[in-house]
Design a protein around this motif. Structure first.
Motif, short mmCIF file in Angstrom:
data_model
loop_
_atom_site.label_atom_id
_atom_site.label_comp_id
_atom_site.label_asym_id
_atom_site.label_seq_id
_atom_site.Cartn_x
_atom_site.Cartn_y
_atom_site.Cartn_z
N LEU A 139 29.23 143.70 -11.87
CA LEU A 139 28.69 145.17 -11.35
C LEU A 139 27.09 144.94 -11.47
O LEU A 139 26.47 144.71 -12.35
N GLU A 140 26.47 145.74 -10.46
CA GLU A 140 25.11 145.76 -10.59
C GLU A 140 24.62 147.29 -9.94
O GLU A 140 25.24 147.81 -9.20
N VAL A 141 23.56 147.64 -10.63
CA VAL A 141 22.97 149.00 -10.34
C VAL A 141 21.90 148.64 -9.12
O VAL A 141 21.04 147.72 -9.35
N PHE A 142 21.88 149.36 -7.93
CA PHE A 142 21.23 149.20 -6.76
C PHE A 142 20.83 150.51 -6.21
O PHE A 142 21.66 151.13 -5.79
N SER A 143 19.55 150.75 -6.35
CA SER A 143 19.10 152.00 -5.97
C SER A 143 19.94 153.10 -6.85
O SER A 143 19.83 153.13 -7.95
N LYS A 144 20.45 153.95 -6.16
CA LYS A 144 21.17 155.02 -7.00
C LYS A 144 22.92 155.04 -6.94
O LYS A 144 23.65 155.45 -7.27
N GLU A 145 23.14 153.45 -6.37
CA GLU A 145 24.49 153.35 -6.38
C GLU A 145 24.92 152.32 -7.21
O GLU A 145 24.17 151.28 -7.89
N LEU A 146 26.17 152.13 -7.64
CA LEU A 146 26.63 150.98 -8.58
C LEU A 146 27.56 150.16 -7.64
O LEU A 146 28.51 150.68 -6.89
N ASN A 147 27.17 148.93 -7.22
CA ASN A 147 27.58 147.83 -6.41
C ASN A 147 28.43 147.11 -7.25
O ASN A 147 28.58 146.48 -8.34
N TYR B 275 23.49 145.40 -15.27
CA TYR B 275 24.51 144.37 -14.85
C TYR B 275 25.43 144.33 -15.84
O TYR B 275 25.27 144.35 -17.03
N ILE B 276 26.69 144.26 -15.32
CA ILE B 276 28.07 144.06 -16.34
C ILE B 276 28.40 142.82 -15.55
O ILE B 276 28.75 142.90 -14.38
N ILE B 277 29.07 141.77 -16.51
CA ILE B 277 29.44 140.74 -15.92
C ILE B 277 30.76 140.46 -16.43
O ILE B 277 31.12 140.56 -17.53
N ASN B 278 31.80 139.66 -15.63
CA ASN B 278 33.00 139.29 -15.87
C ASN B 278 32.77 138.13 -16.62
O ASN B 278 32.66 137.14 -15.83
N LEU B 279 32.86 137.94 -17.82
CA LEU B 279 32.87 136.60 -18.74
C LEU B 279 33.69 135.39 -18.08
O LEU B 279 33.41 134.39 -18.22
N LYS B 280 34.87 135.98 -17.85
CA LYS B 280 35.78 134.89 -17.17
C LYS B 280 35.57 134.20 -15.99
O LYS B 280 35.96 133.20 -15.59
N LYS B 281 34.36 134.73 -15.37
CA LYS B 281 33.98 134.20 -14.09
C LYS B 281 32.72 133.48 -13.98
O LYS B 281 32.44 132.81 -12.89
#
Length: 234
Positions: free
Chosen positions: A149-157, A190-196
């Motif tokens: 997941l990533e913050v982009f502008s005012k959205e969370l992608n 950023y939040i990352i899936n460690l399994k990936k």
């Protein structure tokens, strides 16, 4: 939930010992345990419903890595725990997505207990879904499909295996939702899936060709959690 476990060990004395230890560790969990003394017997059994495979790396005339490769070639998605007296093959385990690589030493029982409990947790978490609200409507995403997941502008992608979802939500809120799973806030955005994670370089993590920054203040913690998530085989 009923857990199906197979154990393959060519030494019958060790096989019996491992079976008894597994029963003690999982005494409060419904499980079926099947034991095999050869790769052939294992591969000729019904593998489709296998959840966990405890596999000796050295099966006499057979090599456990090759057995694991055959299982992966058949698209069997079980968790594989290698047991071995050999110290230098952990990276081989990574090639077949092994859950753990455990040495047959004085710490084997403790590590087997920890590994099985982590395996059970992983199995219970599989197919868990999370609800998101987008401009296009509500979606229920498989937790395991989320890459990062990533913050982009005012959205969370939210990046998944197949799609990109855009939502209006603080990243802190999503971080709390993902706490029971293998996710890590590696950077303020950023939040990352460690399994990936497929590799790391300096203060950078990669999921395939995608580069994800890791804060240098969090890099040590990131590596520790990554090793746990990937089975301590990096």
């Amino acid at each position: 939930m009923n857990i199906n476990i197979k154990i393959c060990e060519d030494n019958e004395v060790q096989l019996k010992y491992i079976e008894e230890k597994v029963k003690i560790i999982l005494n409060d969990i419904n499980c079926n345990i099947e034991c095999f003394t050869s790769a052939g017997a294992l591969l000729n059994s019904n593998l489709d419903k296998m959840d966990i495979l405890i596999l000796d790396l050295d099966l006499g005339t057979e090599w456990g890595i090759e057995v694991a490769k055959e299982i992966r070639a058949r698209k069997i998605k079980c968790e594989i725990i290698f047991l071995t007296a050999l110290e230098n093959y952990s990276r081989e385990g990574y090639k077949v997505k092994a859950f753990r690589y455990i040495l047959k030493d004085d710490n084997m029982y403790a590590e087997l207990e920890e590994s099985l409990k982590e395996c059970i947790k992983e199995l219970y978490n599989k197919n868990k879904k999370i609800k998101i609200d987008t401009k296009q409507g509500e979606y229920y995403l498989d937790i395991d499909d989320i890459l990062y997941l990533e913050v982009f502008s005012k959205e969370l992608n939210i990046h998944t295996n197949d799609n990109l979802y855009k939502i209006i939500s603080p990243i802190n809120l999503f971080e709390k939702k993902l706490e029971p799973y293998y996710f890590f806030r590696c950077h303020k955005s950023y939040i990352i899936n460690l399994k990936k994670v497929t590799r790391i370089e300096k203060n950078t993590a990669f999921i395939g060709d995608v580069l994800i920054p890791v804060s240098r203040y969090k890099f040590k913690e990131f590596k520790t959690l990554l090793a746990k998530a990937l089975g301590d085989i990096l």
